[in-house]
Design a protein around this motif. Structure first.
Motif, mmCIF file in Angstrom:
data_model
loop_
_atom_site.group_PDB
_atom_site.id
_atom_site.type_symbol
_atom_site.label_atom_id
_atom_site.label_comp_id
_atom_site.label_asym_id
_atom_site.label_seq_id
_atom_site.Cartn_x
_atom_site.Cartn_y
_atom_site.Cartn_z
ATOM 1 N N ILE A 189 37.344 55.273 123.924
ATOM 2 C CA ILE A 189 37.105 56.474 123.597
ATOM 3 C C ILE A 189 35.844 57.170 123.281
ATOM 4 C CG2 ILE A 189 37.501 58.764 124.446
ATOM 5 C CD1 ILE A 189 40.325 57.978 124.913
ATOM 6 N N SER A 190 36.349 57.020 121.756
ATOM 7 C CA SER A 190 35.240 57.301 121.237
ATOM 8 C C SER A 190 34.947 56.532 119.969
ATOM 9 C CB SER A 190 36.508 58.361 119.643
ATOM 10 O OG SER A 190 37.905 57.611 119.375
ATOM 11 N N GLY A 191 35.464 55.352 120.870
ATOM 12 C CA GLY A 191 34.118 54.396 120.282
ATOM 13 C C GLY A 191 33.361 53.947 121.102
ATOM 14 N N ILE A 192 32.978 55.165 122.303
ATOM 15 C CA ILE A 192 31.679 55.285 122.163
ATOM 16 C C ILE A 192 31.102 56.201 122.516
ATOM 17 C CG2 ILE A 192 30.282 54.619 124.985
ATOM 18 C CD1 ILE A 192 31.684 51.552 124.939
ATOM 19 N N LEU A 193 31.817 57.011 122.831
ATOM 20 C CA LEU A 193 31.008 58.676 123.537
ATOM 21 C C LEU A 193 30.695 59.222 121.953
ATOM 22 C CD1 LEU A 193 34.056 59.779 125.756
ATOM 23 C CD2 LEU A 193 31.849 59.211 126.626
ATOM 24 N N SER A 194 31.826 58.811 121.022
ATOM 25 C CA SER A 194 31.030 58.906 119.687
ATOM 26 C C SER A 194 29.908 58.681 118.849
ATOM 27 C CB SER A 194 32.253 59.018 118.658
ATOM 28 O OG SER A 194 32.952 58.247 118.575
ATOM 29 N N ASP A 195 29.837 57.444 119.677
ATOM 30 C CA ASP A 195 28.221 57.401 119.058
ATOM 31 C C ASP A 195 27.207 57.434 119.356
ATOM 32 O OD1 ASP A 195 28.649 53.965 117.365
ATOM 33 O OD2 ASP A 195 26.416 54.506 118.462
ATOM 34 N N ASP A 196 25.987 57.525 118.544
ATOM 35 C CA ASP A 196 25.129 58.205 118.386
ATOM 36 C C ASP A 196 24.496 57.259 119.759
ATOM 37 O OD1 ASP A 196 25.207 60.417 117.530
ATOM 38 O OD2 ASP A 196 23.977 59.166 115.565
ATOM 39 N N GLU A 197 23.939 55.981 119.877
ATOM 40 C CA GLU A 197 23.846 54.876 120.830
ATOM 41 C C GLU A 197 24.540 54.291 121.774
ATOM 42 O OE1 GLU A 197 20.375 54.171 121.022
ATOM 43 O OE2 GLU A 197 19.796 55.896 119.224
ATOM 44 N N PRO A 198 25.681 54.650 122.663
ATOM 45 C CA PRO A 198 26.432 54.004 123.732
ATOM 46 C C PRO A 198 26.112 52.692 124.498
ATOM 47 C CG PRO A 198 25.670 56.197 123.749
ATOM 48 C CD PRO A 198 24.768 56.048 122.647
ATOM 49 N N LYS A 199 25.256 52.780 124.333
ATOM 50 C CA LYS A 199 24.214 51.741 125.032
ATOM 51 C C LYS A 199 24.202 50.461 123.959
ATOM 52 C CE LYS A 199 20.013 50.590 126.030
ATOM 53 N NZ LYS A 199 18.824 50.297 127.023
ATOM 54 N N GLU A 200 23.999 50.607 122.751
ATOM 55 C CA GLU A 200 23.489 49.256 121.764
ATOM 56 C C GLU A 200 25.718 48.935 121.934
ATOM 57 O OE1 GLU A 200 21.076 46.980 121.092
ATOM 58 O OE2 GLU A 200 20.832 48.655 122.594
ATOM 59 N N LYS A 201 26.302 50.873 121.178
ATOM 60 C CA LYS A 201 27.713 50.604 121.101
ATOM 61 C C LYS A 201 29.192 49.402 122.620
ATOM 62 C CE LYS A 201 30.665 51.020 117.701
ATOM 63 N NZ LYS A 201 31.151 52.208 117.269
ATOM 64 N N ALA A 202 28.040 49.938 123.677
ATOM 65 C CA ALA A 202 28.643 49.281 124.390
ATOM 66 C C ALA A 202 28.350 47.547 124.039
ATOM 67 C CB ALA A 202 28.405 49.226 125.710
ATOM 68 N N ARG A 203 27.483 46.847 123.824
ATOM 69 C CA ARG A 203 26.643 45.950 123.977
ATOM 70 C C ARG A 203 27.741 45.490 122.711
ATOM 71 N NH1 ARG A 203 20.362 47.046 125.744
ATOM 72 N NH2 ARG A 203 20.361 46.802 127.362
ATOM 73 N N ASN A 204 28.112 45.457 121.837
ATOM 74 C CA ASN A 204 28.637 45.317 120.774
ATOM 75 C C ASN A 204 29.694 44.812 121.487
ATOM 76 O OD1 ASN A 204 26.351 45.588 119.004
ATOM 77 N ND2 ASN A 204 26.919 47.609 118.077
ATOM 78 N N TYR A 205 30.468 46.104 121.783
ATOM 79 C CA TYR A 205 32.109 45.234 122.211
ATOM 80 C C TYR A 205 32.124 44.181 122.828
ATOM 81 C CZ TYR A 205 34.484 49.572 121.183
ATOM 82 O OH TYR A 205 35.258 50.551 119.976
ATOM 83 N N ASN A 206 31.418 43.986 124.352
ATOM 84 C CA ASN A 206 30.812 43.036 124.985
ATOM 85 C C ASN A 206 30.764 41.539 124.608
ATOM 86 O OD1 ASN A 206 31.125 43.915 127.799
ATOM 87 N ND2 ASN A 206 29.806 45.030 127.555
ATOM 88 N N GLN A 207 30.073 41.946 123.385
ATOM 89 C CA GLN A 207 29.439 40.756 122.154
ATOM 90 C C GLN A 207 30.938 40.010 122.289
ATOM 91 O OE1 GLN A 207 26.051 41.824 119.837
ATOM 92 N NE2 GLN A 207 24.647 41.697 121.520
ATOM 93 N N ALA A 208 31.295 41.052 121.783
ATOM 94 C CA ALA A 208 32.912 40.312 120.376
ATOM 95 C C ALA A 208 33.995 40.243 121.534
ATOM 96 C CB ALA A 208 33.436 42.151 119.798
#
Length: 212
Positions: A189-208
């Motif tokens: 939830i907050s791991g992406i929604l609270s981020d200023d760059e949700p697209k990049e954060k989602a990509r970081n999760y996928n890479q991990a």
């Protein structure tokens, strides 16, 4: 959708957020590669059923462009007047057979589990599509949820082959710490929604997730 297709990055969104901000974050998250989207039943005070359905329909249309199913949290009645793909229950519902009868169509069903493997066994017996463990780590989004022991996840995999998701305080960096656990994806939830760059954060999760 067959349950073996349920995997990857699972985003839970908070409809109490400003809707213009929320929809923009959802759009960016979809571009970043989320695979499942759930609408938390944390509605603004006084929001009508009609307005809920309108927001749900708009989110479904957005997600549909990316082939992403949209689920609702607990409020299964909303499946009756919308094209929601399913429902995520926070706990075992009173009468799942009656719910399925009232909805009148197939839908994805998931449930939250902590350290009680009886929930996993119940999900297996009732043909649920996935189980989500919460919380793996402390998180501002999960309140006072107990911390799930890694051994619980290991034992769950021994008793079921349905998809398992892990949630609660999981960052891309912490996915490495989940090594040795068999799971199909992570919910945030907050791991992406609270981020200023949700697209990049989602990509970081996928890479991990790919690297694990």
């Amino acid at each position: 959708m067959r349950n073996e297709e349920l995997n990857g990055l699972y985003l839970v969104v908070d409809p109490s957020m400003d809707h213009e901000v929320l929809l923009k974050k959802i759009e960016e998250s979809l571009k970043g590669g989320i695979e499942i989207l759930q609408i938390w039943n944390h509605w603004p005070d006084g929001m009508s059923e009609y307005d809920k359905e309108q927001l749900i329909t708009y989110i479904i249309e957005m997600a549909g462009k990316y082939g992403v199913p949209v689920l609702i949290n607990d409020d299964w009645e909303l499946l009756q007047n919308t094209d929601l793909a399913g429902v995520h229950f926070d706990s075992i519902p009173d009468d799942i057979d009656k719910i399925r009868q009232k909805v009148g169509r197939d839908f994805i069903a998931g449930i939250t589990c902590s350290n009680d493997l009886e929930v996993v066994k119940w999900a297996e017996e009732n043909s649920f599509d996935y189980v989500s463990f919460c919380a793996m780590y402390p998180s501002p989004s999960v309140g006072s949820c107990e911390i799930v022991r890694p051994e619980t996840v290991r034992k769950a995999r021994e008793v079921t082959d349905i998809p398992l998701f892990l949630s609660g305080g999981i960052t891309p960096e912490k996915i490495d710490g989940l090594e040795g656990l068999e799971f199909n994806g992570v919910a945030v939830i907050s791991g992406i929604l609270s981020d200023d760059e949700p697209k990049e954060k989602a990509r970081n999760y996928n890479q991990a997730l790919i690297k694990r």
